[in-house]
Design a protein around this motif. Structure first.
Motif, PDB file in Angstrom:
ATOM      1  N   LEU A   9       1.048  -1.492  -0.024  1.00 13.87           N
ATOM      2  CA  LEU A   9       0.158  -0.109   0.243  1.00 13.87           C
ATOM      3  C   LEU A   9       1.333   1.457  -0.311  1.00 13.87           C
ATOM      4  O   LEU A   9       1.496   1.464   0.562  1.00 13.87           O
ATOM      5  CB  LEU A   9      -0.740   0.232   1.289  1.00 13.87           C
ATOM      6  N   LYS A  10       0.284   2.424  -0.962  1.00  2.96           N
ATOM      7  CA  LYS A  10       2.123   3.109  -0.758  1.00  2.96           C
ATOM      8  C   LYS A  10       1.284   4.692   0.121  1.00  2.96           C
ATOM      9  O   LYS A  10       0.244   4.229   0.062  1.00  2.96           O
ATOM     10  CB  LYS A  10       1.841   3.594  -2.950  1.00  2.96           C
ATOM     11  N   GLY A  11       2.377   5.155   0.201  1.00  5.73           N
ATOM     12  CA  GLY A  11       1.977   6.128   1.159  1.00  5.73           C
ATOM     13  C   GLY A  11       2.611   6.409   2.312  1.00  5.73           C
ATOM     14  O   GLY A  11       4.129   5.860   2.476  1.00  5.73           O
ATOM     15  N   THR A  12       2.111   7.289   2.834  1.00  4.65           N
ATOM     16  CA  THR A  12       3.312   7.929   4.237  1.00  4.65           C
ATOM     17  C   THR A  12       2.341   7.815   5.111  1.00  4.65           C
ATOM     18  O   THR A  12       1.327   8.579   5.323  1.00  4.65           O
ATOM     19  CB  THR A  12       3.806   9.411   4.383  1.00  4.65           C
ATOM     20  N   TYR A  13       2.984   6.501   6.690  1.00  3.74           N
ATOM     21  CA  TYR A  13       2.446   6.264   7.285  1.00  3.74           C
ATOM     22  C   TYR A  13       3.085   5.987   8.594  1.00  3.74           C
ATOM     23  O   TYR A  13       4.275   6.425   8.450  1.00  3.74           O
ATOM     24  CB  TYR A  13       1.681   4.750   6.988  1.00  3.74           C
ATOM     25  N   GLY A  14       2.601   6.168   9.436  1.00  5.81           N
ATOM     26  CA  GLY A  14       2.830   6.461  10.877  1.00  5.81           C
ATOM     27  C   GLY A  14       3.352   4.840  11.469  1.00  5.81           C
ATOM     28  O   GLY A  14       3.625   3.781  11.228  1.00  5.81           O
ATOM     29  N   PHE A  15       4.443   4.559  12.553  1.00  3.04           N
ATOM     30  CA  PHE A  15       4.600   3.862  13.097  1.00  3.04           C
ATOM     31  C   PHE A  15       5.086   3.640  14.685  1.00  3.04           C
ATOM     32  O   PHE A  15       4.475   5.062  14.518  1.00  3.04           O
ATOM     33  CB  PHE A  15       5.558   3.102  12.743  1.00  3.04           C
ATOM     34  N   ASP A  16       5.005   2.620  15.173  1.00  2.76           N
ATOM     35  CA  ASP A  16       5.245   2.686  16.861  1.00  2.76           C
ATOM     36  C   ASP A  16       3.820   2.854  17.478  1.00  2.76           C
ATOM     37  O   ASP A  16       2.949   2.396  16.943  1.00  2.76           O
ATOM     38  CB  ASP A  16       6.336   3.963  17.341  1.00  2.76           C
ATOM     39  N   TRP A  17       3.556   4.212  18.173  1.00  6.20           N
ATOM     40  CA  TRP A  17       2.599   4.677  18.534  1.00  6.20           C
ATOM     41  C   TRP A  17       1.459   5.135  17.076  1.00  6.20           C
ATOM     42  O   TRP A  17       0.266   5.230  17.676  1.00  6.20           O
ATOM     43  CB  TRP A  17       2.570   5.699  19.470  1.00  6.20           C
ATOM     44  N   GLY A  18       1.947   5.351  16.387  1.00  2.86           N
ATOM     45  CA  GLY A  18       0.759   5.689  15.126  1.00  2.86           C
ATOM     46  C   GLY A  18       0.608   4.766  14.284  1.00  2.86           C
ATOM     47  O   GLY A  18      -0.134   4.853  13.875  1.00  2.86           O
ATOM     48  N   ALA A  19       0.564   3.482  14.991  1.00  2.17           N
ATOM     49  CA  ALA A  19      -0.574   1.876  14.589  1.00  2.17           C
ATOM     50  C   ALA A  19      -0.706   1.142  15.390  1.00  2.17           C
ATOM     51  O   ALA A  19      -0.112   1.245  16.573  1.00  2.17           O
ATOM     52  CB  ALA A  19       0.489   1.419  13.525  1.00  2.17           C
TER      53      ALA A  19
END
Length: 212
Positions: free
Chosen positions: A74-84
């Motif tokens: 899935l293309k895009g700019t995504y969060g990780f850690d607490w952002g997911a």
């Protein structure tokens, strides 16, 4: 004579192939070693080998697999850690983008880990984690610090486009979302939403304790 010509052609072909391979790896290593190059790979906890990649060499997005052979899902700019956050077969995750006014925005989206179909759960919203009772805790109507909401007139103009946005850099609607249904179950306006005690006030408490 023909055998000699064939042998020479074979040697030339092999030399060309090895030159192409060497050129490819030389370029690749140069790009990787370039201090301006970015190739960050952040595994998403609780998933089957899914990760968020930020890269100047490959498309940003959600990848499946390891850092070397991972496949873009899935293309895009995504969060990780607490952002997911993972719930069942879904990932709730921050998706970042730039508006037409050049303002950095964040929408909370839900991604199906089987089909990788994406659904927007809440606009102008950033996931901050889970509270003690399991609900997702988000800041809704939140302008990213990179937009300098206190002083940027364009940020103030953008805030007009959403009923939840307050362009003061501190205020936000603290929103609790049921991760199973994806529905908002509680919200409270906090004029100091970005204070240092956010975790102790919201993430370390249950939803019932917050309501009290």
């Amino acid at each position: 004579m023909r055998e000699t010509k064939f042998s020479v052609n074979a040697v030339v072909l092999i030399a060309i192939i090895f030159s192409a391979i060497s050129f490819f790896f030389t370029i690749r290593l140069t790009r990787i070693s370039d201090p301006t190059a970015i190739n960050d790979f952040h595994p998403i906890e609780g998933t089957d080998r899914l990760a968020v990649r930020y890269s100047t060499m490959d498309p940003n997005g959600i990848y499946q697999g390891d850092q070397v052979t991972g496949v873009l899902k899935l293309k895009g700019t995504y969060g990780f850690d607490w952002g997911a956050a993972v719930e069942g077969n879904y990932i709730y995750i921050n998706e970042y983008a730039n508006s037409e006014l050049g303002i950095m925005t964040s929408n909370l989206v839900r991604v199906d880990m089987t089909t990788f179909e994406k659904k927007i759960v809440a606009r102008d919203t950033i996931l901050r984690g889970r509270c003690a009772s399991g609900e997702l805790v988000c800041l809704r109507g939140y302008l990213m610090p990179s937009s300098f909401p206190d002083t940027n007139s364009l940020a103030k103009l953008y805030s007009i486009t959403s009923e939840h946005l307050v362009a003061d850099g501190e205020s936000a609607l603290v929103t609790f979302i049921d991760p199973v249904s994806g529905e908002i179950v509680y919200s409270v306006r906090d004029s100091n939403a970005l204070s240092d005690d956010f975790e102790s006030r919201y993430l370390s408490s249950t939803l019932e304790e917050v309501k009290k």
